[in-house]
Scaffold this motif. Structure first.
Motif, PDB file in Angstrom:
ATOM      1  N   UNK A  89      -5.407  -6.511  -3.805  1.00 37.78           N
ATOM      2  CA  UNK A  89      -5.940  -5.272  -4.368  1.00 37.78           C
ATOM      3  C   UNK A  89      -5.008  -4.720  -5.444  1.00 37.78           C
ATOM      4  N   UNK A 127     -19.388  -5.337   0.697  1.00 34.40           N
ATOM      5  CA  UNK A 127     -18.232  -4.608   1.222  1.00 34.40           C
ATOM      6  C   UNK A 127     -18.481  -3.894   2.549  1.00 34.40           C
ATOM      7  N   UNK A 158     -13.020  -3.763  -0.726  1.00 36.76           N
ATOM      8  CA  UNK A 158     -13.124  -2.350  -1.102  1.00 36.76           C
ATOM      9  C   UNK A 158     -11.846  -1.930  -1.821  1.00 36.76           C
ATOM     10  N   UNK A 159     -11.898  -1.183  -2.902  1.00 36.20           N
ATOM     11  CA  UNK A 159     -13.123  -0.635  -3.500  1.00 36.20           C
ATOM     12  C   UNK A 159     -13.823  -1.590  -4.480  1.00 36.20           C
ATOM     13  N   UNK A 161     -10.258  -4.506   5.050  1.00 35.61           N
ATOM     14  CA  UNK A 161     -10.743  -3.550   4.053  1.00 35.61           C
ATOM     15  C   UNK A 161     -10.553  -3.988   2.617  1.00 35.61           C
ATOM     16  N   UNK A 162      -9.307  -4.324   2.273  1.00 29.51           N
ATOM     17  CA  UNK A 162      -8.948  -4.266   0.858  1.00 29.51           C
ATOM     18  C   UNK A 162      -9.381  -5.483   0.043  1.00 29.51           C
ATOM     19  N   UNK A 186       0.835  -1.212   0.000  1.00 33.43           N
ATOM     20  CA  UNK A 186       0.000   0.000   0.000  1.00 33.43           C
ATOM     21  C   UNK A 186       0.867   1.258   0.000  1.00 33.43           C
ATOM     22  N   UNK A 208     -11.619  -0.868   9.639  1.00 31.33           N
ATOM     23  CA  UNK A 208     -10.175  -0.746   9.389  1.00 31.33           C
ATOM     24  C   UNK A 208      -9.350  -0.932  10.669  1.00 31.33           C
ATOM     25  N   UNK A 258      -3.997  -0.305   9.462  1.00 30.58           N
ATOM     26  CA  UNK A 258      -3.026  -0.644   8.401  1.00 30.58           C
ATOM     27  C   UNK A 258      -1.651  -0.041   8.694  1.00 30.58           C
TER      28      UNK A 258
END
Lengths: 210, 315
Positions: free
Chosen positions: B91, B174, B166-167, B162-163, B45, B200, B203
């Motif tokens: 992701x 989601x 999303x997105x 999260x990932x 990320x 979340x 991260x």
């Protein structure tokens, strides 16, 4: 006497041939760095141009409590010419890429990508705050460039050096020791060291093209 | 079921237990998992904060490797799906196709970079997260058949992070994901009802703004107080949830420690796989409460004995 020497490297400052007066510099040739910054900010403005100020992003953000500008306010400031206020805030450095705002934005704007683009703009702008906030990302990518695969121990060691804060390692030391005991940390060689050199060189060449 | 496997950097170091348990469980379920030769870092990320072009080319290089391997295997060789256990890697790999797939200029730039290694990305390799594969390719029924030591009475909090959704929500809701629940129930365990499964964990803020991330992690741990274990499907979520518990709980006013394990580790326990092979000793927070309940699994299934290679034939 010349104020510029304050920031210059000591060796350069003492060089004998420096008679040129800085004041004599003629009309401002466009600074490529400033131009790049403006282009980077334009990229973000384009991403958020459709913002209708509903505030769903701010309400969805898990880190909003720690931000000096809420995301909604930040987009507005950026679109109305307050780029310095945005660049001086720490809001975009508090994005943890959870994509909650992107998912919920009723205008479908790529807000998480816009946050990352602001971090990139901030690198172009430079300054001491940027160096500290951006140290982790810069160190990470350099780790990838050198080793081909990230070594987490090597990454954290270089990160602490980049932070230039002698106390920074201490808050991670107890964990570092526990991880060593579990065999989760260590400096082993990467089988892919140097593997990404050509790819990084090519990307750099393409990104430096105007 | 044949997959090109992308472990990602964390799984070669701090998260080796995720790698080992993924390989063992997939083999037990009859899937063929082959590591991508010559793979390199996807950029995680962090890279998006430094370079837009690197954000796409680093993962695209790995997808191009899969395409090239399939091409050299013969004209009719199918390009296998890419199996990815790490959420951030997933992701990054996924968004190459999601974004460059409808942006010709970006696709052109990616391939201009990859040409320095004589490689090309076309988008032929489909990117799949481990959870997606377990739920949709393997399925809860096949998982149930592989279970020889049901985890009766174990209350499991599914943590999605999260990932993986999303997105790009490819295989679950989601906001309120539930895809792990049939798997947990197939293992004989109970799903813990909570609302923090997609919240979340902070991260990489844990490295850059620790006091902020500790609050995120602390809230999740507080919400999990009624569960015996939190299961994760991401090495960064796992690390944040297991390694900082005393600080994180202190940041939200205190609470009990909670065990944290990777989903395939939990599956391996129910499959009767050896705890050493699942690298359970590397987990940083396995509570007595969790260990005691898990130790009972063979008592409940007296005909089953722990063994490294159970002879269950998956359907």
């Amino acid at each position: 006497m010349a104020p510029a020497t304050e920031h210059a490297d000591a060796a350069t400052a003492k060089a004998p041939e420096a008679p040129r007066a800085p004041a004599a510099a003629p009309a401002p040739a466009p600074d490529p760095r400033a131009q790049a910054l403006e282009a980077a900010l334009d990229e973000v403005r384009h991403m958020v141009a459709g913002c209708m100020q509903c505030g769903t992003c701010s309400a969805s953000c898990p880190n909003q409590f720690a931000m000096d500008l809420t995301p909604r306010r930040m987009w507005r400031l950026l679109l109305h010419g307050y780029a310095d206020e945005v660049m001086d805030s720490k809001t975009f450095y508090l994005c943890s890429s959870c994509y909650g705002c992107t998912l919920r934005c009723p205008r479908g704007l790529p807000l998480t990508r816009a946050m990352a683009a602001l971090k990139r703009a901030s690198i172009l702008r430079g300054g001491p705050g940027q160096r500290r906030h951006g140290a982790f990302y810069a160190t990470f990518v350099d780790n990838v460039r050198r080793l081909g695969r990230v070594n987490e121990t090597d990454l954290m060691a270089h990160y602490f050096v980049a932070l230039r804060d002698p106390l920074a390692p201490f808050s991670f030391m107890p964990l570092g020791l526990r991880m060593l005991a579990k065999g989760k940390a260590g400096l082993h060689g990467s089988p892919q060291r140097g593997r990404l050199g050509p790819l990084f060189a090519k990307v750099r060449e393409m990104e430096e093209k105007p | 079921m044949k997959y090109a496997y992308y472990p990602g950097c964390s799984l070669t170091e701090s998260a080796r237990e995720y790698d080992a348990s993924t390989r063992l469980v997939m083999a037990d379920l009859g899937a063929q998992v082959e590591e991508i030769e010559d793979w390199t870092c996807c950029g995680a990320s962090a890279v998006e904060s430094v370079s837009r072009l690197l954000t796409y080319t680093l993962p695209a290089r790995n997808l191009a490797l899969v395409e090239r391997a399939a091409a050299s295997a013969g004209r009719d060789a199918r390009v296998p799906d890419v199996l990815v256990p790490c959420a951030a890697c997933y992701l990054n790999l996924l968004r190459v196709g999601e974004e460059a797939g409808r942006d010709r200029a970006l696709a052109g730039n990616i391939n201009e970079v990859l040409a320095v290694e004589d490689m090309h990305w076309s988008g032929a390799a489909r990117v799949r997260h481990l959870l997606d594969v377990l739920v949709n390719d393997v399925g809860a029924d096949a998982v149930r058949e592989a279970v020889i030591a049901p985890l009766k009475g174990l209350v499991v909090a599914p943590y999605y992070g999260c990932q993986i959704l999303r997105p790009y929500p490819k295989f679950d809701d989601p906001e309120h994901p539930r895809s792990m629940e049939p798997l947990i129930e197939a293992l004989g365990a109970e799903t813990y009802a909570w609302s923090s499964g997609a919240r979340c964990c902070g991260a990489s803020l844990m490295a850059t703004k620790k006091e902020v991330a500790l609050r995120s992690t602390g809230r999740i741990l507080l919400d999990a107080q009624g569960a015996d274990v939190i299961v994760t499907v991401c090495p960064m979520c796992q690390m944040n949830l297991e390694a900082y518990q005393s600080e994180a709980l202190a940041a939200v006013g205190g609470g009990e420690r909670v065990a944290v394990a990777y989903l395939p580790q939990l599956m391996g326990l129910a499959f009767g796989l050896d705890e050493e092979a699942l690298l359970l000793a590397r987990n940083m927070e396995l509570t007595r409460r969790f260990r005691d309940k898990v130790a009972r699994r063979f008592a409940d299934a007296p005909q089953a004995e722990p063994q490294a290679e159970p002879e269950t034939e998956p359907a």
